[in-house]
Design a protein around this motif. Structure first.
Motif, short mmCIF file in Angstrom:
data_model
loop_
_atom_site.label_atom_id
_atom_site.label_comp_id
_atom_site.label_asym_id
_atom_site.label_seq_id
_atom_site.Cartn_x
_atom_site.Cartn_y
_atom_site.Cartn_z
N ARG A 60 4.16 -2.59 4.88
CA ARG A 60 3.41 -1.80 5.86
C ARG A 60 3.84 -2.16 7.27
O ARG A 60 4.03 -1.28 8.12
CB ARG A 60 1.91 -2.02 5.69
N ASP A 61 3.99 -3.44 7.54
CA ASP A 61 4.44 -3.87 8.86
C ASP A 61 5.87 -3.44 9.11
O ASP A 61 6.23 -3.06 10.23
CB ASP A 61 4.32 -5.39 8.98
N TYR A 62 6.69 -3.50 8.07
CA TYR A 62 8.08 -3.04 8.17
C TYR A 62 8.13 -1.55 8.55
O TYR A 62 8.94 -1.15 9.39
CB TYR A 62 8.77 -3.29 6.84
N VAL A 63 7.24 -0.76 7.98
CA VAL A 63 7.17 0.67 8.29
C VAL A 63 6.79 0.88 9.75
O VAL A 63 7.32 1.75 10.44
CB VAL A 63 6.17 1.38 7.36
N ASN A 95 6.59 -10.48 -2.13
CA ASN A 95 6.18 -9.67 -0.98
C ASN A 95 7.26 -9.58 0.10
O ASN A 95 7.10 -8.88 1.08
CB ASN A 95 4.89 -10.25 -0.38
N GLU A 96 8.37 -10.29 -0.07
CA GLU A 96 9.38 -10.35 0.99
C GLU A 96 10.08 -9.00 1.14
O GLU A 96 10.35 -8.31 0.15
CB GLU A 96 10.41 -11.43 0.67
N VAL A 97 10.41 -8.65 2.38
CA VAL A 97 11.03 -7.36 2.69
C VAL A 97 12.38 -7.61 3.36
O VAL A 97 12.52 -8.49 4.20
CB VAL A 97 10.13 -6.53 3.63
N ARG A 143 3.82 -4.02 -2.26
CA ARG A 143 4.32 -5.07 -1.36
C ARG A 143 3.71 -4.86 0.02
O ARG A 143 4.24 -4.11 0.85
CB ARG A 143 5.85 -5.00 -1.29
N PRO A 144 2.57 -5.50 0.28
CA PRO A 144 1.85 -5.28 1.54
C PRO A 144 2.69 -5.53 2.80
O PRO A 144 2.46 -4.90 3.83
CB PRO A 144 0.68 -6.27 1.44
#
Length: 268
Positions: free
Chosen positions: A241-244, A171-173, A237-238
């Motif tokens: 969403r926060d990254y977006v 899940n890491e971005v 990769r949930p």
């Protein structure tokens, strides 16, 4: 205007190369090789034009040098990235959706289409190669824009490759380096490279070639770039969403501060 015979000759050259690449893809059962060849197709268009044209202008050495650096770097990066990997999932989906006889259909769905697009995108370079106007301030601006684009594209690709190679959770971005300011620094950089080539074409008198950088920017934003990659990435990769929410999609900018959840006031 470019010499039409040389320009259409460059189209023939890139279409022949596209057919050869298609034959290799049929043997390997992998059309992903077109990604490694895309930038080289554009370079082939320019080289074929120089070979066939009766006369080229004062920017020939500069243009071929800049285009070669961009094309070879991008091709090597994609080739190294894809080495040992199965066919890209985008092409696996195209393969599933175009059965039966995808091997034959891929000639025009993938390879001839990519070759034709490479020819269109190369128009500012070809026009600047044929332009006889002396170099001026727009040439310096074009080179500066090209250098900025190469920085974003090259550094962005390197940071992403390094991120993918280290141990990390599913899940890491990647949100550090250039990726802190834009979700696609490599695509932003590629767009800048082609707007840089357009400024060189404008300096040569070919303002009308604006269709090429517009097309490239559209492809990067709406077709094969941002839109395609982000179509389902938040489902897989949930954390994305926060990254977006906090990071610009294309143009670099300061990341937005994460939302702080409101807490109820303590009762007195």
């Amino acid at each position: 205007m470019p010499e039409l015979n040389a320009w259409f000759g460059s189209l023939l050259a890139v279409l022949v190369a596209s057919v050869a690449a298609w034959l290799v893809s049929v043997v390997r059962r992998d059309v992903s090789i077109v990604d490694s060849l895309w930038s080289l197709m554009i370079l082939l268009c320019a080289l074929a034009y120089v070979w066939l044209a009766r006369e080229t202008g004062p920017r020939t050495f500069l243009l071929i040098t800049l285009l070669s650096l961009w094309a070879v770097r991008l091709s090597l990066h994609i080739t190294i990235r894809n080495h040992g990997e199965p066919e890209d999932r985008r092409y696996r989906e195209i393969r599933r959706n175009n059965q039966p006889f995808f091997e034959w259909k891929s000639l025009y769905i993938v390879f001839l289409l990519q070759g034709f697009l490479a020819w269109v995108v190369c128009l500012p370079v070809v026009a600047a190669l044929g332009g006889q106007a002396p170099p001026g301030p727009l040439d310096f601006a074009g080179v500066a824009l090209w250098l900025t684009g190469m920085f974003f594209e090259g550094v962005g690709d390197y940071q992403l490759m390094r991120f993918r190679r280290r141990e990390r959770s599913e899940n890491e971005v990647l949100d550090t380096g250039l990726w802190r300011y834009t979700r696609h620094p490599n695509y932003f950089g590629e767009a800048l490279v082609w707007w840089g080539f357009y400024l060189l074409a404008m300096s040569a008198g070919a303002w009308w070639t604006v269709i090429a950088p517009l097309l490239m920017t559209f492809l990067l934003l709406r077709v094969s770039g941002v839109a395609l990659l982000e179509k389902d990435i938040s489902d897989r990769r949930p954390a994305y969403r926060d990254y977006v929410r906090r990071t610009n999609a294309f143009f670099p900018g300061q990341p937005k501060k994460p939302l702080v959840p409101c807490r109820p006031a303590k009762e007195r």
